[in-house]
Scaffold this motif. Sequence first.
Motif, PDB file in Angstrom:
ATOM      1  N   UNK A 206       0.835  -1.205   0.000  1.00  0.00           N
ATOM      2  CA  UNK A 206       0.000   0.000   0.000  1.00  0.00           C
ATOM      3  C   UNK A 206       0.871   1.257   0.000  1.00  0.00           C
ATOM      4  N   UNK A 207       0.194   2.407  -0.089  1.00  0.00           N
ATOM      5  CA  UNK A 207       0.881   3.686  -0.243  1.00  0.00           C
ATOM      6  C   UNK A 207       1.890   4.015   0.837  1.00  0.00           C
ATOM      7  N   UNK A 208       1.640   3.563   2.068  1.00  0.00           N
ATOM      8  CA  UNK A 208       2.585   3.857   3.141  1.00  0.00           C
ATOM      9  C   UNK A 208       3.961   3.289   2.875  1.00  0.00           C
ATOM     10  N   UNK A 209       4.020   2.234   2.065  1.00  0.00           N
ATOM     11  CA  UNK A 209       5.316   1.632   1.722  1.00  0.00           C
ATOM     12  C   UNK A 209       6.122   2.572   0.843  1.00  0.00           C
ATOM     13  N   UNK A 210       5.456   3.272  -0.076  1.00  0.00           N
ATOM     14  CA  UNK A 210       6.137   4.236  -0.943  1.00  0.00           C
ATOM     15  C   UNK A 210       6.614   5.428  -0.113  1.00  0.00           C
ATOM     16  N   UNK A 211       5.747   5.887   0.803  1.00  0.00           N
ATOM     17  CA  UNK A 211       6.124   7.000   1.685  1.00  0.00           C
ATOM     18  C   UNK A 211       7.337   6.593   2.524  1.00  0.00           C
ATOM     19  N   UNK A 212       7.308   5.367   3.047  1.00  0.00           N
ATOM     20  CA  UNK A 212       8.404   4.861   3.865  1.00  0.00           C
ATOM     21  C   UNK A 212       9.708   4.789   3.063  1.00  0.00           C
ATOM     22  N   UNK A 213       9.605   4.378   1.795  1.00  0.00           N
ATOM     23  CA  UNK A 213      10.784   4.342   0.920  1.00  0.00           C
ATOM     24  C   UNK A 213      11.419   5.732   0.840  1.00  0.00           C
ATOM     25  N   UNK A 214      10.595   6.754   0.588  1.00  0.00           N
ATOM     26  CA  UNK A 214      11.118   8.110   0.444  1.00  0.00           C
ATOM     27  C   UNK A 214      11.643   8.649   1.778  1.00  0.00           C
ATOM     28  N   UNK A 215      10.969   8.294   2.868  1.00  0.00           N
ATOM     29  CA  UNK A 215      11.421   8.695   4.199  1.00  0.00           C
ATOM     30  C   UNK A 215      12.817   8.123   4.468  1.00  0.00           C
ATOM     31  N   UNK A 216      13.012   6.858   4.101  1.00  0.00           N
ATOM     32  CA  UNK A 216      14.292   6.207   4.371  1.00  0.00           C
ATOM     33  C   UNK A 216      15.402   6.789   3.509  1.00  0.00           C
ATOM     34  N   UNK A 217      15.155   6.887   2.204  1.00  0.00           N
ATOM     35  CA  UNK A 217      16.240   7.327   1.319  1.00  0.00           C
ATOM     36  C   UNK A 217      16.592   8.792   1.562  1.00  0.00           C
ATOM     37  N   UNK A 218      15.591   9.637   1.859  1.00  0.00           N
ATOM     38  CA  UNK A 218      15.871  11.059   2.122  1.00  0.00           C
ATOM     39  C   UNK A 218      16.317  11.296   3.557  1.00  0.00           C
ATOM     40  N   UNK A 219      16.135  10.298   4.411  1.00  0.00           N
ATOM     41  CA  UNK A 219      16.493  10.406   5.834  1.00  0.00           C
ATOM     42  C   UNK A 219      15.840  11.639   6.461  1.00  0.00           C
ATOM     43  N   UNK A 220      14.520  11.771   6.233  1.00  0.00           N
ATOM     44  CA  UNK A 220      13.774  12.847   6.886  1.00  0.00           C
ATOM     45  C   UNK A 220      12.360  12.368   7.185  1.00  0.00           C
ATOM     46  N   UNK A 221      11.722  12.988   8.176  1.00  0.00           N
ATOM     47  CA  UNK A 221      10.384  12.583   8.563  1.00  0.00           C
ATOM     48  C   UNK A 221       9.349  13.315   7.709  1.00  0.00           C
ATOM     49  N   UNK A 222       8.125  12.784   7.700  1.00  0.00           N
ATOM     50  CA  UNK A 222       7.068  13.384   6.887  1.00  0.00           C
ATOM     51  C   UNK A 222       5.877  13.722   7.769  1.00  0.00           C
ATOM     52  N   UNK A 223       5.025  14.593   7.236  1.00  0.00           N
ATOM     53  CA  UNK A 223       3.768  14.890   7.914  1.00  0.00           C
ATOM     54  C   UNK A 223       2.726  13.910   7.388  1.00  0.00           C
ATOM     55  N   UNK A 224       2.249  12.999   8.250  1.00  0.00           N
ATOM     56  CA  UNK A 224       1.213  12.058   7.825  1.00  0.00           C
ATOM     57  C   UNK A 224      -0.147  12.730   7.906  1.00  0.00           C
ATOM     58  N   UNK A 225      -0.791  12.932   6.754  1.00  0.00           N
ATOM     59  CA  UNK A 225      -2.093  13.600   6.751  1.00  0.00           C
ATOM     60  C   UNK A 225      -3.250  12.602   6.794  1.00  0.00           C
ATOM     61  N   UNK A 226      -2.936  11.299   6.701  1.00  0.00           N
ATOM     62  CA  UNK A 226      -3.997  10.279   6.690  1.00  0.00           C
ATOM     63  C   UNK A 226      -4.287   9.733   8.076  1.00  0.00           C
ATOM     64  N   UNK A 227      -5.238   8.788   8.149  1.00  0.00           N
ATOM     65  CA  UNK A 227      -5.507   8.115   9.417  1.00  0.00           C
ATOM     66  C   UNK A 227      -4.221   7.476   9.921  1.00  0.00           C
TER      67      UNK A 227
ATOM     68  N   UNK B 190      20.614  -7.030   1.282  1.00  0.00           N
ATOM     69  CA  UNK B 190      22.016  -6.918   0.865  1.00  0.00           C
ATOM     70  C   UNK B 190      22.675  -5.641   1.343  1.00  0.00           C
ATOM     71  N   UNK B 191      21.893  -4.634   1.714  1.00  0.00           N
ATOM     72  CA  UNK B 191      22.515  -3.444   2.305  1.00  0.00           C
ATOM     73  C   UNK B 191      21.492  -2.521   2.938  1.00  0.00           C
ATOM     74  N   UNK B 192      22.009  -1.534   3.684  1.00  0.00           N
ATOM     75  CA  UNK B 192      21.139  -0.560   4.355  1.00  0.00           C
ATOM     76  C   UNK B 192      21.398   0.858   3.837  1.00  0.00           C
ATOM     77  N   UNK B 193      22.120   0.994   2.737  1.00  0.00           N
ATOM     78  CA  UNK B 193      22.494   2.326   2.228  1.00  0.00           C
ATOM     79  C   UNK B 193      21.274   3.107   1.758  1.00  0.00           C
ATOM     80  N   UNK B 194      21.177   4.344   2.243  1.00  0.00           N
ATOM     81  CA  UNK B 194      20.061   5.209   1.849  1.00  0.00           C
ATOM     82  C   UNK B 194      20.283   5.791   0.454  1.00  0.00           C
ATOM     83  N   UNK B 195      21.491   6.276   0.198  1.00  0.00           N
ATOM     84  CA  UNK B 195      21.782   6.961  -1.068  1.00  0.00           C
ATOM     85  C   UNK B 195      23.210   6.649  -1.498  1.00  0.00           C
ATOM     86  N   UNK B 196      23.522   7.016  -2.734  1.00  0.00           N
ATOM     87  CA  UNK B 196      24.910   6.950  -3.187  1.00  0.00           C
ATOM     88  C   UNK B 196      25.153   8.139  -4.112  1.00  0.00           C
TER      89      UNK B 196
END
Lengths: 319, 319
Positions: A206-227, B190-196
């Motif tokens: 579901x959509x939270x997985x995509x949000x979580x992906x971006x949260x992890x790669x950008x290493x920043x928190x988000x404002x959750x506007x949903x339930x 395989x890894x925990x890297x956020x970015x490269x």
Amino acid sequence: MTISSSPIKITAREHVQALLDQYDNFLFDCDGVVWLGETLIPGMVEAIEYLESKGKKVVFVTNNSSKSRDEYVEKFHRLGFKSFRKQQVYPTCYAAVSNLDQLGVQPGAKVWVLGDAGIMHELKEGGYQALGGTDTRLNQAFDPDHPLLEVDPEVQAVIVGSTKDFNYMRIALTLQYLLHNNKSIPFIGANIDRTYPGPHGLILPAGGSVVSYMEYTANRTFLNVGKPSTQFLDTIVAENGFDRSRTLMVGDTLYTDIKFGNDGKLGAGAGSLLVLTGGTKPEDLAHLLHLPEDYEDPHSMTPLYVMDSFGAFVDILKG
Amino acid sequence: MTISSSPIKITAREHVQALLDQYDNFLFDCDGVVWLGETLIPGMVEAIEYLESKGKKVVFVTNNSSKSRDEYVEKFHRLGFKSFRKQQVYPTCYAAVSNLDQLGVQPGAKVWVLGDAGIMHELKEGGYQALGGTDTRLNQAFDPDHPLLEVDPEVQAVIVGSTKDFNYMRIALTLQYLLHNNKSIPFIGANIDRTYPGPHGLILPAGGSVVSYMEYTANRTFLNVGKPSTQFLDTIVAENGFDRSRTLMVGDTLYTDIKFGNDGKLGAGAGSLLVLTGGTKPEDLAHLLHLPEDYEDPHSMTPLYVMDSFGAFVDILKG
């Protein structure tokens, strides 16, 4: 009223009658409660029509940001909810756009989207310029020389929500906006849902997985506007003039729907009803009831009531 | 030796000479240290050749799982490392496959992959049957009726790693395996890297983001086989007969490379050297040194040494 350790099972006429006596306003999740994908859950049209015939107010609150309110109107009508009106549905694409103003992002501004048409439509309806999202130029293999990889410095917010159309190109571009200007552009996530029930018994991302992906790669928190955002509930309560103590949340997911009703102090402290037509199974509920007190606040995810299907409402009432 | 609060800056001949005196074995990260994508970092061939000419042992440890060891041999040769041998590189696709045996997954077993060719190649070289991954039948829009969505009950493990070729079809299928049989199939990341660091100064999403996506949607933890896994370092040390106290880790990322050297008790307690040719900037290091003691253990991510580029090694030594 406090949440009992075991939810009250709604199976008999007197239980259903008690709900009618206690509540004036009913909030329903959609997927897993009203329908499963394109299939209506039997009895739901009759249940909603019955509630409305008794003067109850009914609204629908969905963490799915893929469809705009206009698209939901079409879907509700198509599935048999003849009198359904646009003001009755709160998808998180609408919630995301509603939040822009108080983040200081005014109509006219450019907003970058990782998500589906629902967010694009609601942005346009709100007077914003929507970038990214369904732009078909992004339907290609990643190319670091693509002109779109140049960040548009006028973009003032990023909204991430449900989509099946993500690819590395879209994700890499969204990351540029999230990192831009020392991570200062507001980052709105349309939901935190891990999965949703798909056809053939499939459990799908579901959509939270995509949000979580971006949260992890950008290493920043988000404002959750949903339930389970209490601010989202505040908006719904205010716009409809609901009395919280006479309002019930009906949903199929413990950490979004049920927590939304409980954290939001509905029903004089715990107005939440779990149905088993969606992603939560009886064993998940049993597991929750056996969690230690200090684990992720299990009380906030424990429903006050449980019902196999809300579609059985009229049948149970009529015996 | 403990880690000083400020790393020693390697700028002068006596610093470089001290490294040669203190260490016999040098572990290098690749991307951001030896090269940036397809571009060699100037001086790196000379630096490695110099170390080897003095009898130092050199191995390369990369969290990128996209390329197999055979493909790394080609890349090192292409970039000018003429004497490079397959045994000198440890990509996490190799680490992932090496871990299967001790998880009870024997050669011959089927393994599901979300990742690139590197994992597929290493699985085949290890005698396993690789499913998913680069299978071109998965290059299509999501279809819940696709025959591949029927879970193969013979799959015994799931490996997730770096890839730009993910789509919803691959992710939905990987989720089915992670949830199958009550989440009992081993889940290797395989890894925990956020970015490269990408071309044109772009910061791009790395493999750890894909692993994090699957971790979130499946709501289960994974075994990280890449840096900073101390088990990964144990394997490298054992296979090469390295004396930890005479071994140095050189890398560009604090939470993977530097933590790998420090947690692994190299250099008699803290054998890590940060270079600034990759993803970490001087301000990131300054930020780390000002973190409170109780925040994510900043000491474990603080390098003992810092150097603008390891490619300057020979130039500094020769004055």
